[in-house]
Design a protein around this motif. Structure first.
Motif, PDB file in Angstrom:
ATOM      1  N   GLN A 229      -5.021  11.387 -13.973  1.00  0.00           N
ATOM      2  CA  GLN A 229      -6.370  11.055 -13.513  1.00  0.00           C
ATOM      3  C   GLN A 229      -6.278  10.137 -12.300  1.00  0.00           C
ATOM      4  O   GLN A 229      -6.992  10.311 -11.322  1.00  0.00           O
ATOM      5  CB  GLN A 229      -7.179  10.388 -14.638  1.00  0.00           C
ATOM      6  N   LEU A 230      -5.376   9.156 -12.354  1.00  0.00           N
ATOM      7  CA  LEU A 230      -5.170   8.248 -11.228  1.00  0.00           C
ATOM      8  C   LEU A 230      -4.745   9.029  -9.984  1.00  0.00           C
ATOM      9  O   LEU A 230      -5.284   8.815  -8.896  1.00  0.00           O
ATOM     10  CB  LEU A 230      -4.122   7.194 -11.587  1.00  0.00           C
ATOM     11  N   VAL A 231      -3.792   9.938 -10.125  1.00  0.00           N
ATOM     12  CA  VAL A 231      -3.324  10.740  -8.989  1.00  0.00           C
ATOM     13  C   VAL A 231      -4.483  11.530  -8.389  1.00  0.00           C
ATOM     14  O   VAL A 231      -4.673  11.553  -7.165  1.00  0.00           O
ATOM     15  CB  VAL A 231      -2.174  11.688  -9.410  1.00  0.00           C
ATOM     16  N   ASN A 232      -5.272  12.159  -9.245  1.00  0.00           N
ATOM     17  CA  ASN A 232      -6.415  12.935  -8.780  1.00  0.00           C
ATOM     18  C   ASN A 232      -7.425  12.052  -8.041  1.00  0.00           C
ATOM     19  O   ASN A 232      -7.913  12.414  -6.965  1.00  0.00           O
ATOM     20  CB  ASN A 232      -7.085  13.637  -9.964  1.00  0.00           C
ATOM     21  N   ASP A 233      -7.725  10.892  -8.603  1.00  0.00           N
ATOM     22  CA  ASP A 233      -8.671   9.972  -7.962  1.00  0.00           C
ATOM     23  C   ASP A 233      -8.163   9.519  -6.596  1.00  0.00           C
ATOM     24  O   ASP A 233      -8.926   9.438  -5.633  1.00  0.00           O
ATOM     25  CB  ASP A 233      -8.923   8.747  -8.854  1.00  0.00           C
ATOM     26  N   TYR A 234      -6.874   9.216  -6.513  1.00  0.00           N
ATOM     27  CA  TYR A 234      -6.283   8.774  -5.248  1.00  0.00           C
ATOM     28  C   TYR A 234      -6.376   9.875  -4.196  1.00  0.00           C
ATOM     29  O   TYR A 234      -6.832   9.646  -3.074  1.00  0.00           O
ATOM     30  CB  TYR A 234      -4.822   8.358  -5.476  1.00  0.00           C
TER      31      TYR A 234
ATOM     32  N   LYS B 255       0.854  -1.179   0.000  1.00  0.00           N
ATOM     33  CA  LYS B 255       0.000   0.000   0.000  1.00  0.00           C
ATOM     34  C   LYS B 255       0.889   1.228   0.000  1.00  0.00           C
ATOM     35  O   LYS B 255       1.737   1.393   0.870  1.00  0.00           O
ATOM     36  CB  LYS B 255      -0.906   0.004   1.217  1.00  0.00           C
ATOM     37  N   THR B 256       0.703   2.086  -0.997  1.00  0.00           N
ATOM     38  CA  THR B 256       1.473   3.315  -1.048  1.00  0.00           C
ATOM     39  C   THR B 256       0.814   4.362  -0.173  1.00  0.00           C
ATOM     40  O   THR B 256      -0.380   4.365   0.034  1.00  0.00           O
ATOM     41  CB  THR B 256       1.572   3.869  -2.490  1.00  0.00           C
TER      42      THR B 256
ATOM     43  N   ASN C 232      -8.377  12.303  -4.027  1.00  0.00           N
ATOM     44  CA  ASN C 232      -9.765  12.608  -3.691  1.00  0.00           C
ATOM     45  C   ASN C 232     -10.469  11.482  -2.939  1.00  0.00           C
ATOM     46  O   ASN C 232     -11.672  11.548  -2.722  1.00  0.00           O
ATOM     47  CB  ASN C 232     -10.540  12.990  -4.947  1.00  0.00           C
ATOM     48  N   GLY C 233      -9.738  10.442  -2.571  1.00  0.00           N
ATOM     49  CA  GLY C 233     -10.285   9.432  -1.676  1.00  0.00           C
ATOM     50  C   GLY C 233     -10.949   8.236  -2.313  1.00  0.00           C
ATOM     51  O   GLY C 233     -11.596   7.447  -1.613  1.00  0.00           O
ATOM     52  N   ASP C 234     -10.814   8.070  -3.620  1.00  0.00           N
ATOM     53  CA  ASP C 234     -11.362   6.865  -4.241  1.00  0.00           C
ATOM     54  C   ASP C 234     -10.429   5.686  -3.981  1.00  0.00           C
ATOM     55  O   ASP C 234      -9.258   5.860  -3.670  1.00  0.00           O
ATOM     56  CB  ASP C 234     -11.548   7.080  -5.746  1.00  0.00           C
ATOM     57  N   ILE C 235     -10.964   4.487  -4.097  1.00  0.00           N
ATOM     58  CA  ILE C 235     -10.169   3.268  -3.913  1.00  0.00           C
ATOM     59  C   ILE C 235      -9.496   2.963  -5.244  1.00  0.00           C
ATOM     60  O   ILE C 235     -10.174   2.761  -6.251  1.00  0.00           O
ATOM     61  CB  ILE C 235     -11.051   2.087  -3.467  1.00  0.00           C
ATOM     62  N   ILE C 236      -8.169   2.940  -5.252  1.00  0.00           N
ATOM     63  CA  ILE C 236      -7.411   2.707  -6.478  1.00  0.00           C
ATOM     64  C   ILE C 236      -6.895   1.275  -6.494  1.00  0.00           C
ATOM     65  O   ILE C 236      -6.186   0.838  -5.591  1.00  0.00           O
ATOM     66  CB  ILE C 236      -6.221   3.694  -6.605  1.00  0.00           C
ATOM     67  N   VAL C 237      -7.276   0.574  -7.568  1.00  0.00           N
ATOM     68  CA  VAL C 237      -6.829  -0.798  -7.783  1.00  0.00           C
ATOM     69  C   VAL C 237      -6.007  -0.798  -9.062  1.00  0.00           C
ATOM     70  O   VAL C 237      -6.489  -0.393 -10.110  1.00  0.00           O
ATOM     71  CB  VAL C 237      -8.027  -1.763  -7.943  1.00  0.00           C
ATOM     72  N   ILE C 238      -4.762  -1.221  -8.974  1.00  0.00           N
ATOM     73  CA  ILE C 238      -3.952  -1.459 -10.166  1.00  0.00           C
ATOM     74  C   ILE C 238      -4.151  -2.923 -10.506  1.00  0.00           C
ATOM     75  O   ILE C 238      -3.916  -3.798  -9.669  1.00  0.00           O
ATOM     76  CB  ILE C 238      -2.447  -1.181  -9.911  1.00  0.00           C
ATOM     77  N   CYS C 239      -4.609  -3.187 -11.722  1.00  0.00           N
ATOM     78  CA  CYS C 239      -4.833  -4.569 -12.156  1.00  0.00           C
ATOM     79  C   CYS C 239      -4.183  -4.746 -13.521  1.00  0.00           C
ATOM     80  O   CYS C 239      -4.642  -4.182 -14.510  1.00  0.00           O
ATOM     81  CB  CYS C 239      -6.325  -4.879 -12.223  1.00  0.00           C
TER      82      CYS C 239
ATOM     83  N   MET D 240       7.784   6.400  -9.379  1.00  0.00           N
ATOM     84  CA  MET D 240       7.029   7.333 -10.219  1.00  0.00           C
ATOM     85  C   MET D 240       5.796   7.879  -9.506  1.00  0.00           C
ATOM     86  O   MET D 240       5.084   8.712 -10.059  1.00  0.00           O
ATOM     87  CB  MET D 240       6.616   6.651 -11.537  1.00  0.00           C
ATOM     88  N   GLY D 241       5.535   7.443  -8.305  1.00  0.00           N
ATOM     89  CA  GLY D 241       4.369   7.934  -7.577  1.00  0.00           C
ATOM     90  C   GLY D 241       3.061   7.434  -8.157  1.00  0.00           C
ATOM     91  O   GLY D 241       2.097   8.183  -8.254  1.00  0.00           O
ATOM     92  N   ILE D 242       3.028   6.184  -8.563  1.00  0.00           N
ATOM     93  CA  ILE D 242       1.786   5.576  -9.038  1.00  0.00           C
ATOM     94  C   ILE D 242       1.084   5.032  -7.795  1.00  0.00           C
ATOM     95  O   ILE D 242       1.442   3.988  -7.263  1.00  0.00           O
ATOM     96  CB  ILE D 242       2.057   4.474 -10.083  1.00  0.00           C
ATOM     97  N   TYR D 243       0.108   5.797  -7.317  1.00  0.00           N
ATOM     98  CA  TYR D 243      -0.557   5.510  -6.057  1.00  0.00           C
ATOM     99  C   TYR D 243      -1.596   4.411  -6.215  1.00  0.00           C
ATOM    100  O   TYR D 243      -2.266   4.322  -7.240  1.00  0.00           O
ATOM    101  CB  TYR D 243      -1.239   6.782  -5.530  1.00  0.00           C
ATOM    102  N   TYR D 244      -1.770   3.606  -5.167  1.00  0.00           N
ATOM    103  CA  TYR D 244      -2.771   2.548  -5.210  1.00  0.00           C
ATOM    104  C   TYR D 244      -3.097   2.094  -3.804  1.00  0.00           C
ATOM    105  O   TYR D 244      -2.327   2.310  -2.866  1.00  0.00           O
ATOM    106  CB  TYR D 244      -2.283   1.354  -6.045  1.00  0.00           C
ATOM    107  N   ASP D 245      -4.252   1.471  -3.687  1.00  0.00           N
ATOM    108  CA  ASP D 245      -4.650   0.809  -2.452  1.00  0.00           C
ATOM    109  C   ASP D 245      -4.463  -0.698  -2.569  1.00  0.00           C
ATOM    110  O   ASP D 245      -4.171  -1.366  -1.586  1.00  0.00           O
ATOM    111  CB  ASP D 245      -6.120   1.135  -2.131  1.00  0.00           C
ATOM    112  N   TYR D 246      -4.672  -1.218  -3.769  1.00  0.00           N
ATOM    113  CA  TYR D 246      -4.500  -2.640  -4.055  1.00  0.00           C
ATOM    114  C   TYR D 246      -3.760  -2.766  -5.384  1.00  0.00           C
ATOM    115  O   TYR D 246      -3.992  -1.977  -6.291  1.00  0.00           O
ATOM    116  CB  TYR D 246      -5.855  -3.362  -4.193  1.00  0.00           C
TER     117      TYR D 246
END
Length: 167
Positions: free
Chosen positions: A66-71, A3-4, A73-80, A96-102
């Motif tokens: 878009q991913l950075v903004n979503d992260y 988890k980042t 703003n509190g959305d759940i980010i899944v990299i799949c 690179m700061g690719i944020y994710y929760d899963y």
């Protein structure tokens, strides 16, 4: 799974689950792909090109923002991703700061086609009580994957078209 936690972020009571692919969606790794005669990717050559030097030549695509903004703003980010991730991929993702929760990737030795693999690995977000009622959006460049998730009630965004529009 790791988890980042690189930035401050808002927390939502009812976040949206945002599922992002890597290659062709937020990362341009096309310099590592070698095509077969039929146009498909030569997976043996792809694996040979997964060196640290080649991975760190990958570039971020516009959808990354878009991913950075979503992260944030509190959305759940899944990299799949349908690729097997190695330690250099993870180093690149974190540097690179690719944020994710899963983060979900292809298990070693599994040859399931991409759309089936991704659905099988993400369907718990559609079935488990804590995720079931949350809205979901898939960002992917594979039309078959987009179609499969759409048929399961997921909103979808064609990353290839989105990145082209914002390049």
């Amino acid at each position: 799974m790791f988890k980042t936690n690189f930035v401050n972020r808002m927390w939502k009571i009812n976040p949206t689950i945002k599922i992002y692919d890597l290659d062709g969606t937020i990362i341009d790794s096309s310099h590592r792909a070698v095509a077969n005669a039929d146009g498909s990717i030569n997976l043996d050559k792809w694996r040979e090109n997964c060196t640290k030097e080649n991975i760190f030549r990958d570039e971020l695509l516009p959808m990354y923002w878009q991913l950075v903004n979503d992260y944030k703003n509190g959305d759940i980010i899944v990299i799949c991703t349908a690729r097997v991730l190695n330690k250099h991929d993870m180093e690149f993702i974190h540097s690179m700061g690719i944020y994710y929760d899963y983060i979900i990737s292809r298990p070693i030795g599994v040859a399931t086609i991409d759309d089936v693999l991704k659905w099988n690995q993400c369907k718990h977000f559609f079935n488990l009580k804590q995720f079931k009622k949350l809205p979901k959006i898939l960002y992917d460049d594979n039309v078959k994957t987009l179609s499969r998730f759409f048929s399961k009630g997921c909103e979808v965004v064609n990353a290839k078209e989105w990145n082209k529009a914002f390049s």
